[in-house]
Motif scaffolding. Structure first.
Motif, PDB file in Angstrom:
ATOM      1  N   ASP A   1       0.839  -1.202   0.000  1.00  0.00           N
ATOM      2  CA  ASP A   1       0.000   0.000   0.000  1.00  0.00           C
ATOM      3  C   ASP A   1       0.876   1.255   0.000  1.00  0.00           C
ATOM      4  OD1 ASP A   1      -2.277  -1.510  -0.052  1.00  0.00           O
ATOM      5  OD2 ASP A   1      -2.632  -1.410   2.107  1.00  0.00           O
ATOM      6  N   GLN A   2       1.963   1.227   0.808  1.00  0.00           N
ATOM      7  CA  GLN A   2       2.856   2.385   0.822  1.00  0.00           C
ATOM      8  C   GLN A   2       3.573   2.555  -0.516  1.00  0.00           C
ATOM      9  OE1 GLN A   2       5.517   2.028   4.120  1.00  0.00           O
ATOM     10  NE2 GLN A   2       3.948   2.385   5.669  1.00  0.00           N
ATOM     11  N   ALA A   3       3.899   1.409  -1.127  1.00  0.00           N
ATOM     12  CA  ALA A   3       4.578   1.486  -2.424  1.00  0.00           C
ATOM     13  C   ALA A   3       3.676   2.128  -3.472  1.00  0.00           C
ATOM     14  CB  ALA A   3       4.995   0.095  -2.866  1.00  0.00           C
ATOM     15  N   GLN A   4       2.372   1.869  -3.343  1.00  0.00           N
ATOM     16  CA  GLN A   4       1.440   2.440  -4.313  1.00  0.00           C
ATOM     17  C   GLN A   4       1.394   3.962  -4.238  1.00  0.00           C
ATOM     18  OE1 GLN A   4      -2.299   0.240  -3.591  1.00  0.00           O
ATOM     19  NE2 GLN A   4      -2.281  -0.110  -5.824  1.00  0.00           N
ATOM     20  N   VAL A   5       1.558   4.485  -3.030  1.00  0.00           N
ATOM     21  CA  VAL A   5       1.458   5.946  -2.854  1.00  0.00           C
ATOM     22  C   VAL A   5       2.832   6.578  -2.764  1.00  0.00           C
ATOM     23  CG1 VAL A   5      -0.788   5.776  -1.759  1.00  0.00           C
ATOM     24  CG2 VAL A   5       1.291   5.680  -0.352  1.00  0.00           C
ATOM     25  N   GLY A   6       3.909   5.827  -3.146  1.00  0.00           N
ATOM     26  CA  GLY A   6       5.254   6.392  -3.172  1.00  0.00           C
ATOM     27  C   GLY A   6       5.885   6.530  -1.814  1.00  0.00           C
ATOM     28  N   GLY A   7       5.522   5.686  -0.857  1.00  0.00           N
ATOM     29  CA  GLY A   7       6.081   5.755   0.487  1.00  0.00           C
ATOM     30  C   GLY A   7       7.502   5.203   0.542  1.00  0.00           C
ATOM     31  N   THR A   8       8.139   5.326   1.702  1.00  0.00           N
ATOM     32  CA  THR A   8       9.503   4.849   1.913  1.00  0.00           C
ATOM     33  C   THR A   8       9.554   3.318   1.941  1.00  0.00           C
ATOM     34  OG1 THR A   8      11.378   4.853   3.428  1.00  0.00           O
ATOM     35  CG2 THR A   8       9.195   5.024   4.401  1.00  0.00           C
ATOM     36  N   LEU A   9      10.737   2.814   1.544  1.00  0.00           N
ATOM     37  CA  LEU A   9      10.943   1.362   1.573  1.00  0.00           C
ATOM     38  C   LEU A   9      11.484   0.879   2.913  1.00  0.00           C
ATOM     39  CD1 LEU A   9      12.549   0.745  -1.951  1.00  0.00           C
ATOM     40  CD2 LEU A   9      10.189   0.340  -1.244  1.00  0.00           C
ATOM     41  N   ARG A  10      11.631   1.789   3.850  1.00  0.00           N
ATOM     42  CA  ARG A  10      12.263   1.428   5.129  1.00  0.00           C
ATOM     43  C   ARG A  10      11.509   0.295   5.823  1.00  0.00           C
ATOM     44  NH1 ARG A  10      13.216   5.545  10.273  1.00  0.00           N
ATOM     45  NH2 ARG A  10      14.050   3.940  11.702  1.00  0.00           N
ATOM     46  N   ASN A  11      10.193   0.424   5.918  1.00  0.00           N
ATOM     47  CA  ASN A  11       9.413  -0.616   6.605  1.00  0.00           C
ATOM     48  C   ASN A  11       9.465  -1.953   5.852  1.00  0.00           C
ATOM     49  OD1 ASN A  11       8.665   1.145   8.616  1.00  0.00           O
ATOM     50  ND2 ASN A  11       6.724   1.737   7.613  1.00  0.00           N
ATOM     51  N   LEU A  12       9.488  -1.836   4.487  1.00  0.00           N
ATOM     52  CA  LEU A  12       9.549  -3.061   3.688  1.00  0.00           C
ATOM     53  C   LEU A  12      10.879  -3.788   3.901  1.00  0.00           C
ATOM     54  CD1 LEU A  12       8.057  -4.796   1.613  1.00  0.00           C
ATOM     55  CD2 LEU A  12       9.134  -3.437  -0.192  1.00  0.00           C
ATOM     56  N   VAL A  13      11.976  -3.025   3.940  1.00  0.00           N
ATOM     57  CA  VAL A  13      13.300  -3.622   4.189  1.00  0.00           C
ATOM     58  C   VAL A  13      13.340  -4.237   5.584  1.00  0.00           C
ATOM     59  CG1 VAL A  13      15.765  -3.119   4.490  1.00  0.00           C
ATOM     60  CG2 VAL A  13      14.495  -2.104   2.571  1.00  0.00           C
ATOM     61  N   PHE A  14      12.770  -3.526   6.558  1.00  0.00           N
ATOM     62  CA  PHE A  14      12.743  -4.067   7.932  1.00  0.00           C
ATOM     63  C   PHE A  14      11.953  -5.389   7.984  1.00  0.00           C
ATOM     64  CE2 PHE A  14      10.436  -4.456  11.976  1.00  0.00           C
ATOM     65  CZ  PHE A  14      11.523  -4.568  12.841  1.00  0.00           C
ATOM     66  N   ALA A  15      10.797  -5.407   7.286  1.00  0.00           N
ATOM     67  CA  ALA A  15       9.985  -6.629   7.261  1.00  0.00           C
ATOM     68  C   ALA A  15      10.753  -7.771   6.586  1.00  0.00           C
ATOM     69  CB  ALA A  15       8.672  -6.364   6.533  1.00  0.00           C
ATOM     70  N   ALA A  16      11.498  -7.462   5.512  1.00  0.00           N
ATOM     71  CA  ALA A  16      12.268  -8.494   4.809  1.00  0.00           C
ATOM     72  C   ALA A  16      13.356  -9.072   5.721  1.00  0.00           C
ATOM     73  CB  ALA A  16      12.884  -7.922   3.539  1.00  0.00           C
ATOM     74  N   LEU A  17      14.083  -8.175   6.405  1.00  0.00           N
ATOM     75  CA  LEU A  17      15.135  -8.646   7.317  1.00  0.00           C
ATOM     76  C   LEU A  17      14.546  -9.464   8.467  1.00  0.00           C
ATOM     77  CD1 LEU A  17      17.402  -5.449   7.437  1.00  0.00           C
ATOM     78  CD2 LEU A  17      17.842  -7.596   6.228  1.00  0.00           C
ATOM     79  N   LEU A  18      13.414  -9.003   8.976  1.00  0.00           N
ATOM     80  CA  LEU A  18      12.763  -9.742  10.057  1.00  0.00           C
ATOM     81  C   LEU A  18      12.321 -11.124   9.576  1.00  0.00           C
ATOM     82  CD1 LEU A  18      11.646  -9.782  12.946  1.00  0.00           C
ATOM     83  CD2 LEU A  18       9.537  -8.749  12.064  1.00  0.00           C
ATOM     84  N   TYR A  19      11.839 -11.192   8.328  1.00  0.00           N
ATOM     85  CA  TYR A  19      11.413 -12.475   7.762  1.00  0.00           C
ATOM     86  C   TYR A  19      12.595 -13.428   7.653  1.00  0.00           C
ATOM     87  CZ  TYR A  19       9.509 -15.824   4.410  1.00  0.00           C
ATOM     88  OH  TYR A  19       9.106 -16.975   3.797  1.00  0.00           O
TER      89      TYR A  19
END
Length: 532
Positions: A1-19
């Motif tokens: 959803d954030q990617a759709q509105v041009g948000g930061t990738l910080r949370n996505l990177v954090f989720a990937a590392l956590l995964y």
């Protein structure tokens, strides 16, 4: 959803590392779980193997006569091995995946009530479908285990008789019979595997329907603008996550099918009860034991009488010689004294006590039996003589070997008592008999039964065994069952059986002098002529 509105990738990177971190932790936990589960499974199954082995050892001779060793091995090991995964992982996997299933449904309810309700109903229906599929193949797996036992029973018996099979040209018969057993086994295996494949296909169909439900609900809610595109993806991911617990539960139910078949066969074996029940445990007197039979009648499995009204009275320290044709009841008499069977009528007593009032372990500790067939184990000489009893001192074992005349033979062994013997033996008949005598010496019984122990020996070896026999019978009550006349010359009393009845009974010296007695006739004509 954030990617759709041009948000930061910080949370996505954090989720990937956590995964990634959680995946590594999951793998580490899986290694520990496998180690613990395997230990638990094998500990449980090994205890069950021990219990089944102990149970089989307590069962009567009729039970073992009706089953091959290979069949029992398959029962004790094959059926129990099928339970290993059931014992080790069933509870953990089922409960763990049920928790995961509940967790996924909770998250789906948090996303949207309709999604949670629909996929919850789907999961419930899927579980019931899988449970229904579980029962399809249980009869086939039971049949598979039975055919497996029959096959390995056949194979073990034929491999044990390889020498006779080859000598008599029966190889083709063995192969034909093996082929017949395998042809009977194959259809059951196919049906069992087909049932498993049906359940697996049903599983794929169920998850396909679940994915279709998830996409249909997501599309409907997205069009209603009730959820975002990211939430649609999340619903799909949670639906896919439902696959793991349901798939694991299905797999465990498949293992349960095999386990149910094996458990049924194990329970069937454990349900067989011995007819020989342990007595109350009256103590036998020390030293030589008196032997008394009063009007004993016995027939195998309620059939024709093998012993018919046998009575005798043997004082402590006396030796009884038993003669008779093959099938006259001589060996049956020895089996009654060891309480492998109970008489149909009459009393068998040792030391003045009815055998049925004694503990079986105490009875068989105080009665020593030597037969013409010496059973050796693939183990050390020490274990073969002590029968794996660690409490018998080595010096006592060596002293007994000297006592029975095996001192020179023992001195030549490269590793002494640690020398390995094999089930095939590698020993002469005389050496094997003397080892059997040594076993009895170590137990120091009050009654010794020699059941045609020297019938297969040459005269020179028989003289060696005769010396060991004299030492073994010193200060002990003895019963010598024989074909050869020379074997019973040391007897104080003689019993001659014919057709299960007493044909003659009395002191050896008196019967030998009485020219009208059967024994006197045997002395004149030769035992081998009369009873060989």
């Amino acid at each position: 959803d954030q990617a759709q509105v041009g948000g930061t990738l910080r949370n996505l990177v954090f989720a990937a590392l956590l995964y990634i971190a959680l995946a590594l932790i999951t793998q580490a936990v899986a290694v520990v779980e496998t180690y613990v589960a395997e230990n638990l499974g094998w500990a449980a199954t090994n205890q069950l193997r021990s219990a089944l082995t102990r149970h089989c050892l307590r069962l009567d001779r009729q039970f073992h006569a009706a089953r091959t060793p290979g069949e029992l091995i398959e029962r004790i090991d094959g059926d129990v091995t099928a339970l290993a995964n059931f014992f080790s992982r069933f509870i953990i996997y089922v409960l763990g995946n049920l928790l995961l299933l509940v967790g996924v449904l909770v998250m789906l309810f948090r996303i949207h009530l309709l999604v949670g309700a629909a996929l919850g109903v789907f999961a419930l229906v899927a579980v019931f479908i899988l449970l229904g599929l579980r029962t399809l193949t249980v009869p086939f797996w039971t049949g598979v285990r039975q055919k497996s036992a029959e096959y390995f029973g056949f194979l073990g018996e034929r491999l044990a008789g390889t020498e006779d099979t080859r000598a008599n040209g029966a190889g083709n018969y063995v192969l034909r019979r093996q082929s017949e057993l395998l042809r009977r086994w194959l259809p059951l295996e196919v049906k069992a595997d087909l049932g498993w494949a049906t359940a697996d296909s049903g599983n794929v169909l169920v998850f396909t329907i679940g994915t279709a439900i998830a996409f249909a609900l997501s599309a409907f809610l997205f069009r209603q603008q009730a959820i975002t595109l990211g939430t649609v993806y999340l619903i799909f991911q949670y639906t896919e996550l439902l696959r793991q617990p349901l798939e694991q539960i299905r797999q465990q139910l498949q293992d349960l099918q095999k386990a149910a078949a094996s458990i049924g066969r194990v329970q069937e074996l454990l349900a067989i009860r011995p007819t020989i029940v342990d007595g109350e445990g009256l103590p036998l007197p020390p030293g030589p034991l008196a032997v008394r039979l009063e009007h004993v009648i016995f027939g195998y499995d309620g059939g024709d009488r093998v012993l018919d009204g046998i009575s005798l009275d043997l004082a402590p320290g006396q030796v009884l010689g038993v003669l008779g044709h093959t099938g006259s009841g001589k060996t049956t008499l020895s089996r009654l004294l060891l309480r492998f069977h109970d008489p149909d009528a009459g009393v068998v007593a040792l030391g003045g006590l009815d055998l049925r009032r004694l503990h079986l372990a105490e009875l068989r500790r105080r009665v020593g039996l030597v037969t013409q067939e010496v059973q050796l184990f693939h183990a050390t000489l020490r274990d073969n003589l002590t029968l794996f009893d660690p409490h018998i001192a080595d010096r006592d074992v060596v002293a007994v070997l000297e006592e029975v005349g095996l001192g020179r033979w023992f001195a030549k062994l490269p590793r002494g008592l640690d020398s390995e013997l094999t089930a095939a033996g590698g020993l002469s008949a005389g050496e094997g008999q003397l080892l059997a005598f040594a076993r009895v010496f170590l137990r120091d019984p009050g009654l010794v039964i020699l059941d045609e122990a020297s019938s297969r020996l040459d005269p020179a070896t028989e003289r060696l065994v005769a010396g060991a026999t004299d030492r073994l019978l010193t200060n002990r009550t003895g019963i010598i069952i024989a074909h050869r006349l020379a074997t019973i010359r040391r007897a104080d009393t003689v019993l001659i059986l014919e057709g299960g009845r007493v044909a003659e009974y009395g002191p050896y010296a008196a019967l030998a002098k009485d020219r009208q007695s059967r024994l006197s006739g045997l002395l004149q004509t030769g035992m081998e002529v009369a009873y060989a």
